[in-house]
Design a protein around this motif. Structure first.
Motif, PDB file in Angstrom:
ATOM      1  N   SER A   1       3.581  49.347  24.922  1.00  0.00           N
ATOM      2  CA  SER A   1       3.917  48.196  26.391  1.00  0.00           C
ATOM      3  C   SER A   1       2.879  49.826  27.183  1.00  0.00           C
ATOM      4  O   SER A   1       2.293  48.939  28.385  1.00  0.00           O
ATOM      5  N   TYR A   2       3.219  50.719  27.412  1.00  0.00           N
ATOM      6  CA  TYR A   2       1.658  51.454  27.984  1.00  0.00           C
ATOM      7  C   TYR A   2       1.073  52.005  27.672  1.00  0.00           C
ATOM      8  O   TYR A   2       0.237  52.052  28.609  1.00  0.00           O
ATOM      9  N   ASN A   3       0.985  51.734  26.750  1.00  0.00           N
ATOM     10  CA  ASN A   3      -1.403  52.159  25.823  1.00  0.00           C
ATOM     11  C   ASN A   3      -1.599  51.064  26.153  1.00  0.00           C
ATOM     12  O   ASN A   3      -2.502  51.146  26.833  1.00  0.00           O
ATOM     13  N   MET A   4      -1.381  50.049  25.585  1.00  0.00           N
ATOM     14  CA  MET A   4      -1.790  49.026  25.660  1.00  0.00           C
ATOM     15  C   MET A   4      -1.477  47.117  26.223  1.00  0.00           C
ATOM     16  O   MET A   4      -2.125  46.891  26.155  1.00  0.00           O
ATOM     17  N   SER A   5      -0.372  47.960  26.720  1.00  0.00           N
ATOM     18  CA  SER A   5       0.042  47.083  27.841  1.00  0.00           C
ATOM     19  C   SER A   5       0.334  45.319  27.852  1.00  0.00           C
ATOM     20  O   SER A   5      -0.116  44.579  27.864  1.00  0.00           O
ATOM     21  N   SER A   6       0.196  45.960  26.366  1.00  0.00           N
ATOM     22  CA  SER A   6       1.123  44.431  25.748  1.00  0.00           C
ATOM     23  C   SER A   6       2.664  43.711  25.850  1.00  0.00           C
ATOM     24  O   SER A   6       4.061  44.897  26.565  1.00  0.00           O
ATOM     25  N   LYS A   7       2.802  42.976  25.119  1.00  0.00           N
ATOM     26  CA  LYS A   7       4.126  42.270  25.894  1.00  0.00           C
ATOM     27  C   LYS A   7       5.216  42.102  24.207  1.00  0.00           C
ATOM     28  O   LYS A   7       4.170  42.959  23.313  1.00  0.00           O
ATOM     29  N   GLU A   8       6.399  42.759  24.308  1.00  0.00           N
ATOM     30  CA  GLU A   8       7.254  42.888  23.031  1.00  0.00           C
ATOM     31  C   GLU A   8       7.317  41.460  22.075  1.00  0.00           C
ATOM     32  O   GLU A   8       7.420  41.842  21.110  1.00  0.00           O
ATOM     33  N   THR A   9       6.470  40.979  22.800  1.00  0.00           N
ATOM     34  CA  THR A   9       6.944  39.499  22.201  1.00  0.00           C
ATOM     35  C   THR A   9       6.100  39.143  20.736  1.00  0.00           C
ATOM     36  O   THR A   9       5.859  38.154  20.280  1.00  0.00           O
ATOM     37  N   ASN A  10       4.597  40.488  21.363  1.00  0.00           N
ATOM     38  CA  ASN A  10       3.758  39.808  20.758  1.00  0.00           C
ATOM     39  C   ASN A  10       3.067  40.783  19.626  1.00  0.00           C
ATOM     40  O   ASN A  10       2.345  41.189  18.985  1.00  0.00           O
ATOM     41  N   LEU A  11       4.616  41.312  19.796  1.00  0.00           N
ATOM     42  CA  LEU A  11       4.120  42.654  18.390  1.00  0.00           C
ATOM     43  C   LEU A  11       4.528  42.559  16.766  1.00  0.00           C
ATOM     44  O   LEU A  11       5.880  41.712  16.627  1.00  0.00           O
ATOM     45  N   ILE A  12       3.519  43.128  16.035  1.00  0.00           N
ATOM     46  CA  ILE A  12       4.340  42.517  14.867  1.00  0.00           C
ATOM     47  C   ILE A  12       4.594  44.199  14.337  1.00  0.00           C
ATOM     48  O   ILE A  12       3.256  45.212  14.646  1.00  0.00           O
ATOM     49  N   ILE A  13       4.803  44.573  13.344  1.00  0.00           N
ATOM     50  CA  ILE A  13       5.112  45.477  12.698  1.00  0.00           C
ATOM     51  C   ILE A  13       3.881  45.577  11.440  1.00  0.00           C
ATOM     52  O   ILE A  13       4.212  45.010  10.384  1.00  0.00           O
ATOM     53  N   SER A  14       2.785  46.740  12.051  1.00  0.00           N
ATOM     54  CA  SER A  14       1.518  46.557  10.611  1.00  0.00           C
ATOM     55  C   SER A  14       1.837  47.267   9.837  1.00  0.00           C
ATOM     56  O   SER A  14       1.418  47.139   8.750  1.00  0.00           O
ATOM     57  N   LYS A  15       2.004  48.275   9.475  1.00  0.00           N
ATOM     58  CA  LYS A  15       2.774  49.518   9.057  1.00  0.00           C
ATOM     59  C   LYS A  15       3.924  50.114   9.069  1.00  0.00           C
ATOM     60  O   LYS A  15       4.249  50.350  10.193  1.00  0.00           O
ATOM     61  N   ALA A  16       3.939  50.216   8.264  1.00  0.00           N
ATOM     62  CA  ALA A  16       5.467  51.117   7.696  1.00  0.00           C
ATOM     63  C   ALA A  16       5.449  52.159   6.463  1.00  0.00           C
ATOM     64  O   ALA A  16       5.405  51.247   5.137  1.00  0.00           O
ATOM     65  N   GLU A  17       5.297  53.247   6.491  1.00  0.00           N
ATOM     66  CA  GLU A  17       5.108  54.051   5.541  1.00  0.00           C
ATOM     67  C   GLU A  17       6.068  55.213   5.863  1.00  0.00           C
ATOM     68  O   GLU A  17       7.180  56.044   6.230  1.00  0.00           O
ATOM     69  N   VAL A  18       7.136  55.469   4.556  1.00  0.00           N
ATOM     70  CA  VAL A  18       7.782  56.576   3.907  1.00  0.00           C
ATOM     71  C   VAL A  18       7.482  57.472   2.761  1.00  0.00           C
ATOM     72  O   VAL A  18       6.710  57.318   1.978  1.00  0.00           O
ATOM     73  N   ASN A  19       7.468  58.399   3.841  1.00  0.00           N
ATOM     74  CA  ASN A  19       6.338  59.903   2.564  1.00  0.00           C
ATOM     75  C   ASN A  19       8.130  60.965   2.226  1.00  0.00           C
ATOM     76  O   ASN A  19       8.120  61.063   3.370  1.00  0.00           O
ATOM     77  N   ALA A  20       7.743  61.327   1.590  1.00  0.00           N
ATOM     78  CA  ALA A  20       8.382  62.551   1.162  1.00  0.00           C
ATOM     79  C   ALA A  20       7.941  63.610   2.167  1.00  0.00           C
ATOM     80  O   ALA A  20       7.384  64.333   2.051  1.00  0.00           O
ATOM     81  N   SER A  21       9.577  64.548   2.065  1.00  0.00           N
ATOM     82  CA  SER A  21       9.087  65.401   2.961  1.00  0.00           C
ATOM     83  C   SER A  21       9.656  67.458   2.030  1.00  0.00           C
ATOM     84  O   SER A  21       9.670  67.015   1.216  1.00  0.00           O
TER      85      SER A  21
END
Length: 159
Positions: free
Chosen positions: A69-89
């Motif tokens: 919302s801050y960087n792209m000035s987009s609404k929350e209704t238009n957002l989808i999760i395109s990438k979600a990763e979990v890596n070991a640390s």
């Protein structure tokens, strides 16, 4: 004369969580549920699932949405999760005291979680609509093999 190209708008934003004190497998169990879903649906899922891994992932999803919302000035209704990763640390080693002055090593694992969100309203403008099914991981089905046994009483199946 050199002409400058117009900079493209960002299509994705990210939020990174590093050194989160939980097992990567436990975090992946929750991440697999939310990958490819909308922002509002993801928040409902994370509030209703009763896993300990949900709270840090909830904070990261919320952070990624506020970045969008801050960087792209987009609404929350238009957002989808395109990438979600979990890596070991890294894993920290602690010593647990045991009987007779001995100690027992305990490994505490940590993980890095990255959440990427995409605004689907940009895809509609440029005609690059991807199917949401491609974002989901394929699930392997368990294949049950059935064998039938013949006996004097008749045929019965065993799984």
């Amino acid at each position: 004369m050199i002409t400058k190209e117009k900079p493209e708008k960002k299509k994705e934003v990210y939020a990174f969580g590093q050194h989160i004190p939980m097992s990567p497998d436990k975090a992946r169990r929750v991440i697999d549920q939310i990958r490819g879903r909308s922002y509002e649906e993801t928040l409902m899922i994370l509030e209703l699932i009763s896993y300990r891994a949900c709270y840090p992932i909830f904070k990261l999803v919320y952070s990624a949405a506020s970045n969008a919302s801050y960087n792209m000035s987009s609404k929350e209704t238009n957002l989808i999760i395109s990438k979600a990763e979990v890596n070991a640390s890294t894993s920290t080693n602690k010593l647990k005291p045991r009987a007779r002055g001995r100690s027992y090593p305990v490994k505490k694992s940590t993980c890095h979680i990255s959440i990427g969100m995409r605004d689907i309203s940009f895809d509609d403008e440029y005609g690059e609509v991807d199917s949401l099914k491609s974002l989901k991981k394929t699930r392997w089905r368990k294949k049950h093999t059935t064998t039938s046994y013949h006996s004097s009483e008749g045929i019965w199946d065993k799984k």
